[in-house]
Design a protein around this motif. Sequence first.
Motif, short mmCIF file in Angstrom:
data_model
loop_
_atom_site.label_atom_id
_atom_site.label_comp_id
_atom_site.label_asym_id
_atom_site.label_seq_id
_atom_site.Cartn_x
_atom_site.Cartn_y
_atom_site.Cartn_z
N LEU A 8 0.86 -1.18 0.00
CA LEU A 8 0.00 0.00 0.00
C LEU A 8 0.90 1.23 0.00
CD1 LEU A 8 -1.45 -2.46 1.47
CD2 LEU A 8 -2.96 -0.75 2.41
N LEU A 9 0.69 2.12 -0.96
CA LEU A 9 1.58 3.26 -1.13
C LEU A 9 0.87 4.60 -1.03
CD1 LEU A 9 3.55 1.97 -4.24
CD2 LEU A 9 4.32 1.95 -1.86
N ASN A 10 1.52 5.54 -0.39
CA ASN A 10 1.14 6.94 -0.42
C ASN A 10 2.13 7.64 -1.34
OD1 ASN A 10 -1.06 7.20 1.40
ND2 ASN A 10 0.35 6.88 3.08
N CYS A 11 1.61 8.41 -2.26
CA CYS A 11 2.46 9.11 -3.23
C CYS A 11 2.47 10.61 -2.94
CB CYS A 11 1.95 8.88 -4.65
SG CYS A 11 1.90 7.14 -5.12
N GLN A 12 3.52 11.25 -3.40
CA GLN A 12 3.55 12.71 -3.34
C GLN A 12 2.44 13.21 -4.26
OE1 GLN A 12 7.52 13.81 -4.45
NE2 GLN A 12 8.41 12.88 -2.63
N PHE A 13 1.82 14.32 -3.86
CA PHE A 13 0.71 14.87 -4.63
C PHE A 13 1.11 15.08 -6.09
CE2 PHE A 13 -1.92 18.34 -6.27
CZ PHE A 13 -3.17 17.78 -6.05
N GLY A 14 0.31 14.54 -7.00
CA GLY A 14 0.55 14.69 -8.43
C GLY A 14 1.45 13.63 -9.04
N CYS A 15 2.00 12.74 -8.23
CA CYS A 15 2.93 11.72 -8.74
C CYS A 15 2.29 10.34 -8.90
CB CYS A 15 4.13 11.59 -7.79
SG CYS A 15 5.16 13.05 -7.75
N GLU A 16 1.02 10.23 -8.59
CA GLU A 16 0.36 8.92 -8.58
C GLU A 16 0.45 8.20 -9.92
OE1 GLU A 16 -1.56 11.69 -5.65
OE2 GLU A 16 -1.17 11.84 -7.79
N GLN A 17 0.20 8.90 -11.00
CA GLN A 17 0.20 8.28 -12.33
C GLN A 17 1.59 7.78 -12.71
OE1 GLN A 17 -1.85 6.60 -14.44
NE2 GLN A 17 -3.12 8.41 -14.58
#
Length: 81
Positions: A8-17
Amino acid sequence: MMESALVLLNCQFGCEQVVMQAIRRMPEVVEANFVFGGYDIVAKVAAETMDRLKAVVSWKIRKLDGVKTGLTLIRQETPAG
């Protein structure tokens, strides 16, 4: 028998894609999905050995640019019966 885990990952805002594209290119990633809630991405990872599984999660997935935090849930095989 293959070892497997959910990551399960949390990404920096805007980096998900970008993170998702990188994860889906990894041969050890069986499935990856965007999710809503406490995490951004859930990926199912499989490898031949526990050492290989840990290496993929620690050195390939968690080190990707754009990954902030993660939680790894290692699957445990239970005997039938």
